[in-house]
Design a protein around this motif. Structure first.
Motif, PDB file in Angstrom:
ATOM      1  N   SER A 293       0.848  -1.190   0.000  1.00  0.00           N
ATOM      2  CA  SER A 293       0.000   0.000   0.000  1.00  0.00           C
ATOM      3  C   SER A 293       0.881   1.237   0.000  1.00  0.00           C
ATOM      4  N   VAL A 294       0.466   2.261  -0.732  1.00  0.00           N
ATOM      5  CA  VAL A 294       1.196   3.524  -0.759  1.00  0.00           C
ATOM      6  C   VAL A 294       0.687   4.382   0.394  1.00  0.00           C
ATOM      7  N   LEU A 295       1.575   4.694   1.336  1.00  0.00           N
ATOM      8  CA  LEU A 295       1.201   5.465   2.522  1.00  0.00           C
ATOM      9  C   LEU A 295       1.444   6.957   2.362  1.00  0.00           C
ATOM     10  N   GLU A 296       2.470   7.312   1.596  1.00  0.00           N
ATOM     11  CA  GLU A 296       2.893   8.712   1.546  1.00  0.00           C
ATOM     12  C   GLU A 296       3.767   8.919   0.313  1.00  0.00           C
ATOM     13  N   LYS A 297       3.781  10.148  -0.194  1.00  0.00           N
ATOM     14  CA  LYS A 297       4.643  10.506  -1.313  1.00  0.00           C
ATOM     15  C   LYS A 297       5.414  11.770  -0.957  1.00  0.00           C
ATOM     16  N   GLN A 300      11.382  14.497  -3.930  1.00  0.00           N
ATOM     17  CA  GLN A 300      12.755  14.796  -3.542  1.00  0.00           C
ATOM     18  C   GLN A 300      13.375  15.862  -4.439  1.00  0.00           C
ATOM     19  N   ARG A 301      13.308  15.616  -5.736  1.00  0.00           N
ATOM     20  CA  ARG A 301      13.846  16.521  -6.744  1.00  0.00           C
ATOM     21  C   ARG A 301      12.963  16.417  -7.969  1.00  0.00           C
ATOM     22  N   ALA A 302      13.292  17.185  -8.993  1.00  0.00           N
ATOM     23  CA  ALA A 302      12.498  17.134 -10.216  1.00  0.00           C
ATOM     24  C   ALA A 302      12.524  15.752 -10.857  1.00  0.00           C
ATOM     25  N   ASP A 303      13.606  14.992 -10.616  1.00  0.00           N
ATOM     26  CA  ASP A 303      13.743  13.677 -11.250  1.00  0.00           C
ATOM     27  C   ASP A 303      13.589  12.511 -10.289  1.00  0.00           C
ATOM     28  N   VAL A 304      13.425  12.772  -8.975  1.00  0.00           N
ATOM     29  CA  VAL A 304      13.390  11.705  -7.970  1.00  0.00           C
ATOM     30  C   VAL A 304      12.240  11.935  -6.997  1.00  0.00           C
ATOM     31  N   GLY A 305      11.473  10.882  -6.762  1.00  0.00           N
ATOM     32  CA  GLY A 305      10.444  10.924  -5.739  1.00  0.00           C
ATOM     33  C   GLY A 305      10.618   9.782  -4.765  1.00  0.00           C
ATOM     34  N   ALA A 306      10.072   9.937  -3.561  1.00  0.00           N
ATOM     35  CA  ALA A 306      10.120   8.886  -2.547  1.00  0.00           C
ATOM     36  C   ALA A 306       8.707   8.420  -2.246  1.00  0.00           C
ATOM     37  N   LEU A 307       8.500   7.116  -2.335  1.00  0.00           N
ATOM     38  CA  LEU A 307       7.227   6.510  -1.953  1.00  0.00           C
ATOM     39  C   LEU A 307       7.394   5.817  -0.613  1.00  0.00           C
ATOM     40  N   ARG A 308       6.486   6.087   0.303  1.00  0.00           N
ATOM     41  CA  ARG A 308       6.443   5.333   1.550  1.00  0.00           C
ATOM     42  C   ARG A 308       5.457   4.191   1.353  1.00  0.00           C
ATOM     43  N   LEU A 309       5.940   2.979   1.536  1.00  0.00           N
ATOM     44  CA  LEU A 309       5.155   1.781   1.271  1.00  0.00           C
ATOM     45  C   LEU A 309       4.958   0.974   2.539  1.00  0.00           C
ATOM     46  N   ARG A 310       3.842   0.284   2.593  1.00  0.00           N
ATOM     47  CA  ARG A 310       3.631  -0.746   3.604  1.00  0.00           C
ATOM     48  C   ARG A 310       3.439  -2.057   2.858  1.00  0.00           C
ATOM     49  N   THR A 311       4.355  -2.987   3.057  1.00  0.00           N
ATOM     50  CA  THR A 311       4.280  -4.278   2.385  1.00  0.00           C
ATOM     51  C   THR A 311       3.930  -5.351   3.397  1.00  0.00           C
ATOM     52  N   ASP A 336       5.155  -7.371   8.257  1.00  0.00           N
ATOM     53  CA  ASP A 336       4.492  -6.085   8.077  1.00  0.00           C
ATOM     54  C   ASP A 336       5.595  -5.038   8.079  1.00  0.00           C
ATOM     55  N   LEU A 337       5.923  -4.498   6.885  1.00  0.00           N
ATOM     56  CA  LEU A 337       7.102  -3.645   6.712  1.00  0.00           C
ATOM     57  C   LEU A 337       6.701  -2.293   6.149  1.00  0.00           C
ATOM     58  N   ASP A 338       7.179  -1.238   6.794  1.00  0.00           N
ATOM     59  CA  ASP A 338       6.919   0.149   6.409  1.00  0.00           C
ATOM     60  C   ASP A 338       8.267   0.745   5.985  1.00  0.00           C
ATOM     61  N   TYR A 339       8.380   1.215   4.728  1.00  0.00           N
ATOM     62  CA  TYR A 339       9.688   1.649   4.230  1.00  0.00           C
ATOM     63  C   TYR A 339       9.541   2.676   3.117  1.00  0.00           C
ATOM     64  N   TRP A 340      10.634   3.385   2.860  1.00  0.00           N
ATOM     65  CA  TRP A 340      10.714   4.355   1.778  1.00  0.00           C
ATOM     66  C   TRP A 340      11.513   3.763   0.614  1.00  0.00           C
ATOM     67  N   VAL A 341      11.028   3.997  -0.605  1.00  0.00           N
ATOM     68  CA  VAL A 341      11.786   3.650  -1.810  1.00  0.00           C
ATOM     69  C   VAL A 341      11.943   4.891  -2.665  1.00  0.00           C
ATOM     70  N   LEU A 342      13.017   4.926  -3.435  1.00  0.00           N
ATOM     71  CA  LEU A 342      13.238   6.008  -4.390  1.00  0.00           C
ATOM     72  C   LEU A 342      12.822   5.554  -5.779  1.00  0.00           C
TER      73      LEU A 342
END
Length: 348
Positions: A293-297, A300-311, A336-342
Motif C-alpha cells: 500500500s502507498v502510505l505517503e509521497k 525529492q527533486r524534479a527527477d526523484v520521488g520517494a514513496l512510503r510503502l507498507r508491504t 508487516d514492513l513500512d519503508y521508503w523507496v526512491l
C-alpha cells in the motif's frame, strides 16, 4: 578455560553498552550473484553496470537489503544468539551507497532493556551501525529482540524503553551520490510506471508467489554469517515451541522485496525502513505472497520521488484472498514492513 562463546543472555546486557562485532566482511560480485539467485532480484540498477551508469552511478551498487543482512549478521553472535524472537525494526537509514569490493564492519549500542513478566526473557533494544573500509557509516538501524535469561534468579535491570520515530523524515533520506534519473529507460527497466503514477491509498497486489526451500533459506542465512541457532539446529528446534527450524526473518523481507518487482519495478532503491514486524514465523515449504500500500509521497527533486510503502507478506495465502489484516487470517501474516523507496519522476 573455555575458549568458545555461548553468546550473551539478557542479564549480560547493560544500558549504554557498546559492542564491536566480528568479523570484517568484503561483499564481492559473487555474493551479489548468489543473492540474485536466491531471490530472483530484478531491479535494473542493481542488475546491470551499464544501466547503473546511465543513471549517474559508477556501476551497479550492492542491493540495499543485501548490505542490511550482512550488517545484521555481524550483530547476531553478540545480540541475538540466544534470542527467542527478533521482534521489530525502526529508524533504519541507508546512508551511503556500497559497491562490490567494499568491506564492512558493525558496532551496536544498547539503548533499551525491559525484562518480561515471566522472568525468563527480556527485550533488548540496540542501535546497530555498519561502516565501510573508510570508516564511513553506510547504514544504521534500531531493532529489538527477545533474549533468554541464563539465570532466572538474576535481578532485572531498570526498565528503559527508547522512544523511536514513527518514520524516517523524507527530507532526511539520502540519495545515492551522482544519481540522475533524467535518462532512466523505463522500457528496459520493465515498467512504464513512475513516481507520479502512484497515489496515496493505492494497493498493489504483487500476484506472484515463491516457495521457501529448506536449502535456500539456510544458504541465505549462511551468506550473511548469521549464526542464530533457530535457523540451523533441527534437533534443538524440535524441542522448541516451533518444532522445526524457522526461517531468518530477513529472508522473508528479501523475498517480499523481490516479489514486489511486479508492480514496483522502478522502485530500485530502499532508502529507509521506518518500522517492521515479523508477525509469525516461516518455515521451509511455505509459499510467500505479498502486496503493498502507498502510505505517503514526497518529491525529492524534479527527477526523484520517494514513496512510503507498507508491504504485507503472507504464507500460503494469495493476497487476492486476503483483503485486510486482522481477523481469521492473521496467522498467515509473516511480515508487516513500512519503508521508503526512491523512484524516478517523469521529467518535462
Amino acid at each position: 578455560m573455555a575458549k568458545s562463546s555461548s553468546g550473551n543472555f539478557f542479564e549480560d546486557f547493560r544500558l549504554g553498552q557498546e559492542i564491536v562485532h566480528a568479523v570484517p566482511r568484503t561483499i564481492t560480485t559473487g555474493d551479489t550473484a548468489l543473492y540474485s539467485a536466491l531471490y530472483g532480484m530484478r531491479f535494473p540498477v542493481q542488475s546491470s553496470d551499464a544501466f547503473a551508469q546511465s543513471v549517474g552511478l559508477e556501476r551497479a551498487p550492492i542491493d540495499d537489503l543485501l548490505l542490511f543482512h550482512v550488517i545484521f549478521g555481524k550483530t547476531v553472535p553478540d545480540i541475538s544468539l540466544n534470542a527467542v524472537a527478533n521482534l521489530g525494526y525502526a529508524d533504519c537509514r541507508m546512508i551511503r551507497s556500497a559497491y562490490p569490493g567494499d568491506s564492512f564492519t558493525a558496532r551496536s549500542k544498547v539503548i533499551g532493556l525491559r525484562e518480561n513478566a515471566n522472568g525468563k526473557t527480556g527485550i533488548v533494544y540496540v542501535r546497530s551501525t555498519g561502516f565501510n573500509q573508510h570508516g564511513e557509516e553506510v547504514l544504521s538501524y534500531v531493532r529489538w529482540v527477545m533474549v533468554a535469561k541464563r539465570d532466572l534468579a538474576a535481578p532485572a535491570p531498570e526498565t528503559f524503553v527508547p522512544e523511536l520515530p514513527e518514520r524516517v523524515a523524507p527530507e532526511a533520506l539520502a540519495l545515492p551520490e551522482g544519481l540522475a534519473f533524467s535518462a532512466y529507460d523505463r522500457a528496459v527497466a520493465g515498467s512504464p510506471y513512475f513516481f507520479d503514477d502512484y497515489e496515496v491509498g493505492e494497493r498493489i497486489d504483487h500476484i506472484d508467489g515463491m516457495t521457501i526451500e529448506e536449502a535456500e533459506h539456510q544458504i541465505a542465512t549462511r551468506l550473511y554469517q548469521n549464526t542464530a541457532k533457530g535457523h540451523f539446529d533441527e534437533r534443538l528446534q524440535r524441542e522448541s515451541r516451533f518444532g522445526r527450524r524457522i526461517v531468518y526473518g530477513g529472508h522473508v523481507i528479501s523475498l517480499a522485496r523481490s516479489l514486489s518487482f511486479n508492480g514496483l519495478a522502478n522502485a530500485g532503491f530502499v532508502a529507509a525502513i521506518n518500522g517492521g514486524r515479523h508477525v509469525n514465523p516461516a518455515a521451509g515449504g511455505n509459499t510467500i505472497y505479498c502486496w503493498s500500500s502507498v502510505l505517503e509521497k514526497y518529491e525529492q527533486r524534479a527527477d526523484v520521488g520517494a514513496l512510503r510503502l507498507r508491504t504485507i507478506a503472507t504464507k500460503d495465502l494469495p493476497c487476492a484472498d486476503f483483503p485486510q489484516t486482522g481477523g481469521p487470517n492473521e496467522s498467515s501474516i509473516l511480515l508487516d514492513l513500512d519503508y521508503w523507496v526512491l523512484m524516478p519522476r517523469a521529467t518535462r
